[in-house]
Design an enzyme around this catalytic site. Structure first.
Site, PDB file in Angstrom:
ATOM      1  N   GLU A   1     -14.136  31.063   9.787  1.00  0.00           N
ATOM      2  CA  GLU A   1     -12.876  30.296   9.875  1.00  0.00           C
ATOM      3  C   GLU A   1     -12.969  28.958   9.151  1.00  0.00           C
ATOM      4  O   GLU A   1     -12.622  27.919   9.695  1.00  0.00           O
ATOM      5  CB  GLU A   1     -12.445  30.124  11.339  1.00  0.00           C
ATOM      6  CG  GLU A   1     -11.979  31.446  11.929  1.00  0.00           C
ATOM      7  CD  GLU A   1     -11.196  31.318  13.232  1.00  0.00           C
ATOM      8  OE1 GLU A   1     -10.840  30.195  13.599  1.00  0.00           O
ATOM      9  OE2 GLU A   1     -10.950  32.360  13.847  1.00  0.00           O
TER      10      GLU A   1
HETATM   11  C1  LIG Z   1     -20.078  36.829  11.335  1.00  0.00           C
HETATM   12  C2  LIG Z   1     -18.913  36.687  10.455  1.00  0.00           C
HETATM   13  C3  LIG Z   1     -17.668  37.157  10.861  1.00  0.00           C
HETATM   14  C4  LIG Z   1     -16.577  37.085   9.998  1.00  0.00           C
HETATM   15  N1  LIG Z   1     -15.386  37.649  10.360  1.00  0.00           N
HETATM   16  C5  LIG Z   1     -14.380  37.730   9.437  1.00  0.00           C
HETATM   17  C6  LIG Z   1     -13.192  38.467   9.712  1.00  0.00           C
HETATM   18  O1  LIG Z   1     -13.017  39.013  10.799  1.00  0.00           O
HETATM   19  N2  LIG Z   1     -12.237  38.538   8.745  1.00  0.00           N
HETATM   20  C7  LIG Z   1     -12.389  37.947   7.534  1.00  0.00           C
HETATM   21  O2  LIG Z   1     -11.516  38.061   6.702  1.00  0.00           O
HETATM   22  N3  LIG Z   1     -13.505  37.220   7.251  1.00  0.00           N
HETATM   23  C8  LIG Z   1     -14.505  37.113   8.164  1.00  0.00           C
HETATM   24  N4  LIG Z   1     -15.644  36.407   7.863  1.00  0.00           N
HETATM   25  C9  LIG Z   1     -15.747  35.747   6.591  1.00  0.00           C
HETATM   26  C10 LIG Z   1     -15.793  34.234   6.679  1.00  0.00           C
HETATM   27  O3  LIG Z   1     -14.522  33.705   6.903  1.00  0.00           O
HETATM   28  C11 LIG Z   1     -16.433  33.752   5.380  1.00  0.00           C
HETATM   29  O4  LIG Z   1     -17.812  34.009   5.529  1.00  0.00           O
HETATM   30  C12 LIG Z   1     -16.192  32.334   5.073  1.00  0.00           C
HETATM   31  O5  LIG Z   1     -14.884  32.200   4.619  1.00  0.00           O
HETATM   32  C13 LIG Z   1     -17.141  31.778   4.028  1.00  0.00           C
HETATM   33  O6  LIG Z   1     -17.261  32.596   2.910  1.00  0.00           O
HETATM   34  P1  LIG Z   1     -18.720  32.989   2.351  1.00  0.00           P
HETATM   35  O7  LIG Z   1     -19.551  33.384   3.528  1.00  0.00           O
HETATM   36  O8  LIG Z   1     -18.540  33.964   1.282  1.00  0.00           O
HETATM   37  O9  LIG Z   1     -19.305  31.629   1.822  1.00  0.00           O
HETATM   38  P2  LIG Z   1     -19.036  30.994   0.377  1.00  0.00           P
HETATM   39  O10 LIG Z   1     -17.581  30.906   0.144  1.00  0.00           O
HETATM   40  O11 LIG Z   1     -19.866  31.689  -0.632  1.00  0.00           O
HETATM   41  O12 LIG Z   1     -19.552  29.512   0.595  1.00  0.00           O
HETATM   42  C14 LIG Z   1     -20.951  29.149   0.470  1.00  0.00           C
HETATM   43  C15 LIG Z   1     -21.108  27.680   0.822  1.00  0.00           C
HETATM   44  O13 LIG Z   1     -20.345  26.880  -0.078  1.00  0.00           O
HETATM   45  C16 LIG Z   1     -19.536  25.974   0.641  1.00  0.00           C
HETATM   46  N5  LIG Z   1     -18.308  25.752  -0.108  1.00  0.00           N
HETATM   47  C17 LIG Z   1     -17.482  26.656  -0.650  1.00  0.00           C
HETATM   48  N6  LIG Z   1     -16.470  26.039  -1.281  1.00  0.00           N
HETATM   49  C18 LIG Z   1     -16.657  24.718  -1.121  1.00  0.00           C
HETATM   50  C19 LIG Z   1     -15.972  23.541  -1.524  1.00  0.00           C
HETATM   51  N7  LIG Z   1     -14.855  23.603  -2.239  1.00  0.00           N
HETATM   52  N8  LIG Z   1     -16.479  22.351  -1.182  1.00  0.00           N
HETATM   53  C20 LIG Z   1     -17.626  22.254  -0.464  1.00  0.00           C
HETATM   54  N9  LIG Z   1     -18.306  23.324  -0.056  1.00  0.00           N
HETATM   55  C21 LIG Z   1     -17.841  24.536  -0.372  1.00  0.00           C
HETATM   56  C22 LIG Z   1     -19.276  26.642   1.978  1.00  0.00           C
HETATM   57  O14 LIG Z   1     -18.987  25.677   2.967  1.00  0.00           O
HETATM   58  C23 LIG Z   1     -20.601  27.338   2.219  1.00  0.00           C
HETATM   59  O15 LIG Z   1     -21.471  26.421   2.814  1.00  0.00           O
HETATM   60  C24 LIG Z   1     -16.734  36.468   8.732  1.00  0.00           C
HETATM   61  C25 LIG Z   1     -17.965  35.964   8.356  1.00  0.00           C
HETATM   62  C26 LIG Z   1     -19.060  36.071   9.189  1.00  0.00           C
HETATM   63  C27 LIG Z   1     -20.365  35.519   8.728  1.00  0.00           C
END
Ligand SMILES: Cc1cc2nc3c(=O)[nH]c(=O)nc-3n(C[C@H](O)[C@H](O)[C@H](O)COP(=O)(O)OP(=O)(O)OC[C@H]3O[C@@H](n4cnc5c(N)ncnc54)[C@H](O)[C@@H]3O)c2cc1C
Length: 803
Positions: free
Chosen positions: A493
């Site tokens: 989230e």
């Molecule tokens: C256990 C779990 C349950 C989940 N459940 C759902 C679900 O039910 N439905 C769904 O749709 N999604 C779900 N998600 C997805 C979740 O919302 C994403 O993991 C989240 O949006 C982050 O994306 P990413 O993990 O690909 O990280 P990335 O987007 O690859 O980010 C990597 C890092 O970069 C940082 N970052 C990225 N952009 C910026 C910026 N502009 N400025 C500063 N920092 C930045 C982030 O904070 C993070 O630390 C789930 C994820 C997990 C791990």
């Protein structure tokens, strides 16, 4: 002397945020009175007229505004539609008061207290307790890697998936605060069960249907979601689109196809999603995709934008079932794919009319869930850490004293208690806000980011205090899984780094500032005359606001905010004054930094992150005061309130210091420091003495510890360790006077392992009674039950971890 009087009047009116008219009249009054008593040199009249007349006659100042508008348009990047929708989403609440420099404490104290109805209380005491009694977290996390079927069924039957669904559709229709209380209880025992219950009650099919569904969709799906006939999930995240969710590649192309033996206009969907909670067991897939209409079957628009639809998972071509394994917290989570899945248009949530409205729907509905689910999980986790670590530190002895009496350990205990209070306060405050109808988008980002981070801090400290006891996994380990799972809440989230750097301040500075959004909107108005008029009005109000903040910040710094009116006369009065002071500093620094960096601020995340930290800590600090007040200002909370407040205010000060140290223009940072901190940095972190008091209270089964951990699952049950830890603490404290008595009589002090044998000796010599001996034996058994850890045979190891 006249100049000084004029400057003084100007400073007073600016400090009081008087309007331009009142300020002008006050200056005129000074000139007239002075002229009546003495005489006013012409130059003063002339300068005053040159400044005041154009300022008070908009028609005269608009040419200047028109020029500034031109420059402003040049430096402000164009806001995209998705950014605009995110900016417009939700409401703005108390965070605006702390952002804007002069919090209205009367309004603050009028915010209603969070309460539960009798029905909600009964649910907490009934089904929620019963669910917890059924949970064997070790079995779930290490052997079955799922909730047992009877727990799944209980969750569905008792309406745990239906907190947010109104009663008219078969749901429980609980308040945000009630949902939060239930989630705290479950999460204090099982983050796995907590996640399963959270997801259907957060942003997903039910929430979207309630706000945007057609009546037909609501009538069909909401009752089925409420009683668990449908298990929902919501799939937004794609392999290449995580944080940048607006960039999903998943598509839905409008075309003709066969549906129930007829040719209809529908959508051909292709998606490849991952990380989707409940997807492996879902019957109803909420899907976000980009919708295209290349053949113009729906109208002229070829790219309709992000759209949300509900797809039954038994539809041909839907793939679900495979699982991810999130950090040993095995709630159902996995990928889903679909290839050329054809569905009719009425699968779109809200029907065809809502095609392309998905992003707006998502950002608009995000706040309530974001402020409840993860913060409640964090609260349950932090309270559990506080409850167990306080007890463990007291019953675990090394060097012949409880480890909790050692100053190093006390530092960790004080942090756990103080941060748990902060988490509890801010989630309660925000839930109360949501229950009054707010959808606070900035506050929900603050609460999500900070509660999850603070809970992770608590888990780390809790692990340190427990030492090897928390490292060894097994049924006796109550901390390890919470510690392992903490990064999950940090990531979902809105991952925390992004939330801190981009959302809290990025959205906060535009939404909470009284004039910035008005300036941006005016600059984007196509009607030039109206644009200049609106821009001029906002610009001059903004200038007055900025000048006022400068005067207020300097004066509040110079006087250590001692003359600010205190809404409370006890020890908290000083904290209100300091929040007002730093709120003013935040407003002042924001204006300067926005002026210096303009649109570039979006990329300068280290600066905006620190300003966001100021905003967040001021919001959390306010919530602590509210929590304390709503609880009736109990004396036993005073030390922990002081610790939390001093921590938050110190963090606020250091965030401001960081902004000034790293100011993009070095000399300007130095000048600004004279305004913000004219007497240097005034605040220190909570003192060691205060920390020791708080740490001791966390180790005593008395009011502070009990209330701090209120709401977690403390009942006696087969699988829960929380009751056992607390029981061991109580027995230990009851036993100690007996041990002291027989030690003095025997003339020797037992080592940890000698307590029972010495007690037996004392019993035999008639130094203690039979009851006292039994107490010693029971207390020692309870203590050993807690400090012992599990071990496994080779076979058990392979059975357990390969099952
Ligand atoms: C256990 C779990 C349950 C989940 N459940 C759902 C679900 O039910 N439905 C769904 O749709 N999604 C779900 N998600 C997805 C979740 O919302 C994403 O993991 C989240 O949006 C982050 O994306 P990413 O993990 O690909 O990280 P990335 O987007 O690859 O980010 C990597 C890092 O970069 C940082 N970052 C990225 N952009 C910026 C910026 N502009 N400025 C500063 N920092 C930045 C982030 O904070 C993070 O630390 C789930 C994820 C997990 C791990």
């Amino acid at each position: 002397m006249l100049t000084i009087s004029l400057l003084l009047v100007l400073a007073i009116t600016l400090y009081q945020r008087a309007s331009l008219k009142v300020t002008s009249l006050a200056i005129l009054a000074v000139l007239l009175i002075w002229g009546f008593v003495y005489s006013v040199p012409y130059i003063h009249w002339i300068i005053s007229a040159i400044i005041l007349i154009p300022l008070n006659v908009p028609a005269l100042r608009r040419p200047i505004s028109a020029n500034i508008l031109g420059v402003f348009k040049g430096i402000m990047p164009k806001i995209s539609d998705t950014e605009q929708e995110a900016l417009d989403a939700g409401t703005i609440w108390w965070e605006q008061e702390v952002f804007a420099g002069k919090p209205n404490w009367k309004r603050f104290h009028n915010i209603p207290k969070a309460t539960l109805t009798a029905e909600e209380e009964a649910f907490l005491a009934g089904p929620a307790e019963e669910l917890c009694s059924m949970i064997n977290e070790w079995q779930i996390t290490s052997i079955d890697r799922d909730l047992p079927p009877e727990v799944w069924q209980f969750i569905k039957d008792k309406g745990f998936f239906s907190f947010i669904i109104p009663k008219e559709y078969g749901g429980l229709g609980f308040s945000a605060y009630a949902q939060s209380q239930v989630l705290i209880k479950i999460n204090s025992l099982s983050p796995t069960a907590g996640s399963v219950v959270s997801v259907p009650n957060s942003l997903g099919p039910a929430e979207l249907l309630m706000h945007y569904g057609t009546e037909e969709q609501k009538k069909y799906y909401l009752p089925r979601l409420a009683d668990g006939k449908e298990v929902p999930c919501f799939a937004l995240t794609a392999v290449e689109a995580g944080s940048d969710a607006g960039g999903i590649p998943d598509s839905g192309v409008v075309c003709k196809g066969q549906w129930n033996g007829e040719e209809v206009i529908g959508i051909k969907l292709n998606w490849n999603k991952r990380y989707i909670t409940l997807a492996p067991v879902a019957t109803l897939l909420g899907l976000a995709f980009k919708m295209y209409d290349p053949d113009g079957l729906l109208g002229d628009k070829k790219e309709l934008g992000i759209t949300c639809a509900l797809i039954p998972t038994d539809t041909d071509g839907v793939e679900i079932g495979r699982r991810h394994y999130p950090l040993s917290t095995p709630f159902q989570n996995g990928p889903t794919q679909g290839e050329d899945v054809f569905v009719p248009l009425d699968y779109i949530i809200g029907g065809q009319a809502m095609a392309g409205q998905g992003w707006r729907m998502l950002v608009d509905c995000l706040s309530a869930g974001r402020a409840i689910s993860l913060p409640s999980g964090a609260t349950g986790g932090a309270k559990m850490v506080a409850y167990t670590t306080g007890a463990y530190a007291r019953i675990r002895k090394q060097f012949k004293v409880p480890v909790g009496y050692m100053e190093g350990v006390m530092e960790a205990l004080a942090r756990i208690a103080g941060k748990t209070y902060m988490i509890d306060a801010v989630r309660t405050f925000t839930a109360a806000g949501i229950d009054t109808g707010e959808k606070p988008s900035v506050a929900s980002a603050i609460v999500k980011m900070h509660t999850t981070k603070l809970a992770q801090d608590c888990a780390i400290d809790g692990m340190d205090v427990h030492g090897g006891k928390a490292v060894m996994m097994g049924p006796k380990n109550y901390l390890g899984r919470a510690y392992q799972g903490a990064p999950i809440s940090i990531t979902v989230e809105g991952a925390n780094i992004l939330t801190r750097s981009l959302i809290i301040y990025g959205q906060g500075s535009i939404r909470c500032h009284p004039y910035v959004l008005k300036l941006i909107e005016a600059s984007q108005n196509e009607n030039k005359t109206q644009a200049i008029k609106d821009f001029d009005k906002a610009l001059f109000a903004h200038i007055g606001f900025a000048m006022s903040n400068k005067v207020r910040t300097f004066w509040l710094g110079l006087t250590a905010s001692l003359f600010v009116r205190k809404p409370q006369s006890d020890f908290t009065g000083r904290y209100y004054q300091r929040i007002t002071r730093f709120s003013s500093a935040l407003a002042f620094l924001s204006d300067v930094i926005m002026g210096v960096l303009g649109g570039e601020l979006k990329r300068r995340e280290s600066i905006s992150g620190r300003l966001g930290d100021m905003l967040s800590n001021l919001f959390i600090a306010s919530s602590i005061l509210k929590h304390f007040d709503d609880k009736g200002r109990p004396a036993h909370d005073q030390d922990v309130v002081k610790w939390s407040m001093e921590h938050c205010l110190y963090e606020t000060q250091m965030a401001a210091d960081g902004v000034l140290r790293n100011f993009p223009i070095g000399w300007m940072g130095k000048l600004l420091r004279l305004v913000v901190f004219p007497l240097g940095l005034p605040l220190s972190p909570p003192s060691d003495k205060l920390g020791r008091k708080v740490a001791k209270q966390l180790q005593q089964p008395e009011a502070m510890r009990e209330e701090l951990t209120h709401g977690i699952y403390k009942s006696e049950s087969q699988y829960s360790n929380l009751f056992k830890v607390d029981k061991a603490l109580r027995l230990q404290l009851e036993m100690e006077p007996v041990v002291a008595k027989f030690s003095a009589a025997l003339g020797k002090k037992p080592l940890n392992h000698e307590v029972v044998s010495f007690a037996k000796e004392a019993l035999d010599e008639g130094l203690i009674h039979d009851d006292e001996f039994k107490l010693v034996v029971e207390a020692e058994e309870a203590r050993l039950d807690i400090i012992n850890v599990d071990d496994f045979s080779k076979e058990e190891m392979s059975d357990t971890f390969n099952s």
